[in-house]
Motif scaffolding. Structure first.
Motif, PDB file in Angstrom:
ATOM      1  N   HIS A 220     -50.134 -23.211  92.582  1.00 40.80           N
ATOM      2  CA  HIS A 220     -50.307 -21.764  92.420  1.00 40.80           C
ATOM      3  C   HIS A 220     -49.034 -21.057  92.872  1.00 40.80           C
ATOM      4  CE1 HIS A 220     -54.385 -23.381  92.686  1.00 40.80           C
ATOM      5  NE2 HIS A 220     -54.738 -22.351  91.948  1.00 40.80           N
ATOM      6  N   TYR A 221     -48.309 -20.522  91.910  1.00 42.51           N
ATOM      7  CA  TYR A 221     -47.027 -19.888  92.186  1.00 42.51           C
ATOM      8  C   TYR A 221     -46.992 -18.463  91.668  1.00 42.51           C
ATOM      9  CZ  TYR A 221     -45.035 -24.524  93.101  1.00 42.51           C
ATOM     10  OH  TYR A 221     -44.758 -25.754  93.618  1.00 42.51           O
ATOM     11  N   ALA A 222     -46.081 -17.688  92.251  1.00 40.68           N
ATOM     12  CA  ALA A 222     -45.707 -16.390  91.701  1.00 40.68           C
ATOM     13  C   ALA A 222     -44.241 -16.510  91.311  1.00 40.68           C
ATOM     14  CB  ALA A 222     -45.884 -15.281  92.734  1.00 40.68           C
ATOM     15  N   ALA A 223     -43.880 -15.927  90.183  1.00 40.58           N
ATOM     16  CA  ALA A 223     -42.492 -15.941  89.731  1.00 40.58           C
ATOM     17  C   ALA A 223     -42.084 -14.529  89.358  1.00 40.58           C
ATOM     18  CB  ALA A 223     -42.320 -16.863  88.533  1.00 40.58           C
ATOM     19  N   ARG A 224     -40.915 -14.126  89.834  1.00 41.24           N
ATOM     20  CA  ARG A 224     -40.292 -12.871  89.394  1.00 41.24           C
ATOM     21  C   ARG A 224     -39.038 -13.265  88.647  1.00 41.24           C
ATOM     22  NH1 ARG A 224     -40.181  -7.538  89.716  1.00 41.24           N
ATOM     23  NH2 ARG A 224     -38.174  -6.491  89.712  1.00 41.24           N
ATOM     24  N   VAL A 225     -38.993 -12.893  87.370  1.00 38.89           N
ATOM     25  CA  VAL A 225     -37.877 -13.262  86.502  1.00 38.89           C
ATOM     26  C   VAL A 225     -37.228 -11.973  86.004  1.00 38.89           C
ATOM     27  CG1 VAL A 225     -37.174 -14.533  84.441  1.00 38.89           C
ATOM     28  CG2 VAL A 225     -39.128 -15.342  85.804  1.00 38.89           C
ATOM     29  N   THR A 226     -35.958 -11.811  86.344  1.00 38.18           N
ATOM     30  CA  THR A 226     -35.194 -10.634  85.932  1.00 38.18           C
ATOM     31  C   THR A 226     -34.071 -11.107  85.019  1.00 38.18           C
ATOM     32  OG1 THR A 226     -35.665  -9.602  88.068  1.00 38.18           O
ATOM     33  CG2 THR A 226     -33.869  -8.655  86.755  1.00 38.18           C
ATOM     34  N   ALA A 227     -33.968 -10.500  83.836  1.00 34.62           N
ATOM     35  CA  ALA A 227     -32.943 -10.934  82.886  1.00 34.62           C
ATOM     36  C   ALA A 227     -32.518  -9.773  81.996  1.00 34.62           C
ATOM     37  CB  ALA A 227     -33.456 -12.081  82.014  1.00 34.62           C
ATOM     38  N   GLU A 228     -31.226  -9.657  81.787  1.00 32.85           N
ATOM     39  CA  GLU A 228     -30.692  -8.638  80.879  1.00 32.85           C
ATOM     40  C   GLU A 228     -31.196  -8.894  79.455  1.00 32.85           C
ATOM     41  OE1 GLU A 228     -29.104  -5.356  79.453  1.00 32.85           O
ATOM     42  OE2 GLU A 228     -29.000  -5.842  81.593  1.00 32.85           O
TER      43      GLU A 228
ATOM     44  N   GLY B  67     -51.019 -24.488  82.567  1.00 31.34           N
ATOM     45  CA  GLY B  67     -52.377 -24.973  82.367  1.00 31.34           C
ATOM     46  C   GLY B  67     -52.497 -26.480  82.495  1.00 31.34           C
ATOM     47  N   GLY B  68     -51.371 -27.163  82.556  1.00 34.38           N
ATOM     48  CA  GLY B  68     -51.379 -28.620  82.729  1.00 34.38           C
ATOM     49  C   GLY B  68     -50.741 -28.965  84.062  1.00 34.38           C
ATOM     50  N   THR B  69     -49.470 -29.297  84.017  1.00 33.25           N
ATOM     51  CA  THR B  69     -48.725 -29.621  85.228  1.00 33.25           C
ATOM     52  C   THR B  69     -48.664 -28.421  86.163  1.00 33.25           C
ATOM     53  OG1 THR B  69     -47.350 -31.094  83.905  1.00 33.25           O
ATOM     54  CG2 THR B  69     -46.553 -30.572  86.093  1.00 33.25           C
ATOM     55  N   LEU B  70     -48.522 -27.248  85.587  1.00 31.19           N
ATOM     56  CA  LEU B  70     -48.472 -26.004  86.360  1.00 31.19           C
ATOM     57  C   LEU B  70     -49.793 -25.273  86.151  1.00 31.19           C
ATOM     58  CD1 LEU B  70     -46.950 -23.992  88.100  1.00 31.19           C
ATOM     59  CD2 LEU B  70     -45.866 -23.104  86.029  1.00 31.19           C
ATOM     60  N   HIS B  71     -50.603 -25.248  87.193  1.00 32.32           N
ATOM     61  CA  HIS B  71     -51.966 -24.717  87.069  1.00 32.32           C
ATOM     62  C   HIS B  71     -52.001 -23.194  86.939  1.00 32.32           C
ATOM     63  CE1 HIS B  71     -56.275 -24.407  87.548  1.00 32.32           C
ATOM     64  NE2 HIS B  71     -56.095 -23.568  88.555  1.00 32.32           N
ATOM     65  N   ALA B  72     -51.267 -22.482  87.821  1.00 35.04           N
ATOM     66  CA  ALA B  72     -51.343 -21.024  87.815  1.00 35.04           C
ATOM     67  C   ALA B  72     -49.984 -20.423  88.145  1.00 35.04           C
ATOM     68  CB  ALA B  72     -52.376 -20.544  88.829  1.00 35.04           C
ATOM     69  N   LEU B  73     -49.610 -19.382  87.396  1.00 35.47           N
ATOM     70  CA  LEU B  73     -48.353 -18.694  87.626  1.00 35.47           C
ATOM     71  C   LEU B  73     -48.584 -17.192  87.502  1.00 35.47           C
ATOM     72  CD1 LEU B  73     -45.266 -18.968  88.082  1.00 35.47           C
ATOM     73  CD2 LEU B  73     -45.029 -18.857  85.593  1.00 35.47           C
ATOM     74  N   GLN B  74     -48.443 -16.491  88.615  1.00 40.73           N
ATOM     75  CA  GLN B  74     -48.492 -15.034  88.622  1.00 40.73           C
ATOM     76  C   GLN B  74     -47.096 -14.561  88.235  1.00 40.73           C
ATOM     77  OE1 GLN B  74     -49.814 -13.402  92.359  1.00 40.73           O
ATOM     78  NE2 GLN B  74     -48.643 -11.551  92.024  1.00 40.73           N
ATOM     79  N   LEU B  75     -46.955 -13.981  87.061  1.00 40.66           N
ATOM     80  CA  LEU B  75     -45.640 -13.709  86.489  1.00 40.66           C
ATOM     81  C   LEU B  75     -45.315 -12.218  86.473  1.00 40.66           C
ATOM     82  CD1 LEU B  75     -43.135 -14.805  85.030  1.00 40.66           C
ATOM     83  CD2 LEU B  75     -44.451 -14.752  82.905  1.00 40.66           C
ATOM     84  N   THR B  76     -44.119 -11.897  86.965  1.00 45.17           N
ATOM     85  CA  THR B  76     -43.571 -10.549  86.883  1.00 45.17           C
ATOM     86  C   THR B  76     -42.205 -10.661  86.221  1.00 45.17           C
ATOM     87  OG1 THR B  76     -44.669  -9.934  88.951  1.00 45.17           O
ATOM     88  CG2 THR B  76     -42.880  -8.509  88.196  1.00 45.17           C
ATOM     89  N   THR B  77     -41.975  -9.855  85.194  1.00 42.16           N
ATOM     90  CA  THR B  77     -40.672  -9.857  84.532  1.00 42.16           C
ATOM     91  C   THR B  77     -40.070  -8.462  84.620  1.00 42.16           C
ATOM     92  OG1 THR B  77     -41.701  -9.439  82.387  1.00 42.16           O
ATOM     93  CG2 THR B  77     -41.222 -11.741  82.940  1.00 42.16           C
ATOM     94  N   ALA B  78     -38.734  -8.421  84.564  1.00 44.59           N
ATOM     95  CA  ALA B  78     -38.039  -7.138  84.667  1.00 44.59           C
ATOM     96  C   ALA B  78     -36.644  -7.273  84.068  1.00 44.59           C
ATOM     97  CB  ALA B  78     -37.925  -6.725  86.130  1.00 44.59           C
ATOM     98  N   VAL B  79     -36.036  -6.117  83.835  1.00 46.22           N
ATOM     99  CA  VAL B  79     -34.629  -6.073  83.453  1.00 46.22           C
ATOM    100  C   VAL B  79     -33.846  -5.557  84.655  1.00 46.22           C
ATOM    101  CG1 VAL B  79     -35.054  -5.765  80.990  1.00 46.22           C
ATOM    102  CG2 VAL B  79     -34.818  -3.769  82.450  1.00 46.22           C
ATOM    103  N   PRO B  80     -32.588  -5.964  84.804  1.00 42.52           N
ATOM    104  CA  PRO B  80     -31.792  -5.482  85.939  1.00 42.52           C
ATOM    105  C   PRO B  80     -31.580  -3.970  85.851  1.00 42.52           C
ATOM    106  CG  PRO B  80     -30.637  -7.241  84.764  1.00 42.52           C
ATOM    107  CD  PRO B  80     -31.844  -6.889  83.966  1.00 42.52           C
ATOM    108  N   ASN B  81     -31.494  -3.334  86.991  1.00 43.87           N
ATOM    109  CA  ASN B  81     -31.160  -1.914  87.025  1.00 43.87           C
ATOM    110  C   ASN B  81     -29.729  -1.721  86.615  1.00 43.87           C
ATOM    111  OD1 ASN B  81     -33.703  -1.207  88.013  1.00 43.87           O
ATOM    112  ND2 ASN B  81     -33.066  -1.478  90.119  1.00 43.87           N
ATOM    113  N   LYS B  82     -29.478  -0.739  85.790  1.00 38.57           N
ATOM    114  CA  LYS B  82     -28.093  -0.421  85.416  1.00 38.57           C
ATOM    115  C   LYS B  82     -27.485   0.394  86.553  1.00 38.57           C
ATOM    116  CE  LYS B  82     -28.172  -0.656  80.471  1.00 38.57           C
ATOM    117  NZ  LYS B  82     -27.768  -0.035  79.242  1.00 38.57           N
ATOM    118  N   GLU B  83     -26.296   0.024  86.938  1.00 38.39           N
ATOM    119  CA  GLU B  83     -25.642   0.711  88.059  1.00 38.39           C
ATOM    120  C   GLU B  83     -24.542   1.597  87.557  1.00 38.39           C
ATOM    121  OE1 GLU B  83     -25.783  -0.609  91.657  1.00 38.39           O
ATOM    122  OE2 GLU B  83     -27.465  -1.907  91.243  1.00 38.39           O
TER     123      GLU B  83
END
Length: 79
Positions: free
Chosen positions: A32-40, A63-79
């Motif tokens: 059971h993992y949480a992942a935050r993935v940020t990508a342009e 659903g197999g090897t990885l049972h559960a993934l709480q996923l958050t995705t985002a784009v980088p903030n423009k500076e």
């Protein structure tokens, strides 16, 4: 069979080369993992497509090897 956080991170980075990835083991069981993935490359992409890109990078392990993934995705903030 459980997955290591490093394996998840590597798969995502291999599939989405510009991704910044943060993985948290939610239960300490390797299932059971949480992942935050940020990508342009997510910019302009609907959230569902962002999530589909992450799942594709995981190569069918959800659903197999990885049972559960709480996923958050985002784009980088423009500076």
């Amino acid at each position: 069979m459980a997955m290591e956080a490093e394996q998840i991170e590597t798969l995502i980075r291999d599939g989405i080369p510009d991704a910044e990835v943060e993985i948290t083991d939610l239960a300490g069981d390797g299932d059971h993992y949480a992942a935050r993935v940020t990508a342009e490359s997510f910019r302009g992409m609907p959230r569902v497509k962002q999530h589909q890109a992450v799942y594709a990078a995981l190569g069918g392990r959800m659903g197999g090897t990885l049972h559960a993934l709480q996923l958050t995705t985002a784009v980088p903030n423009k500076e």
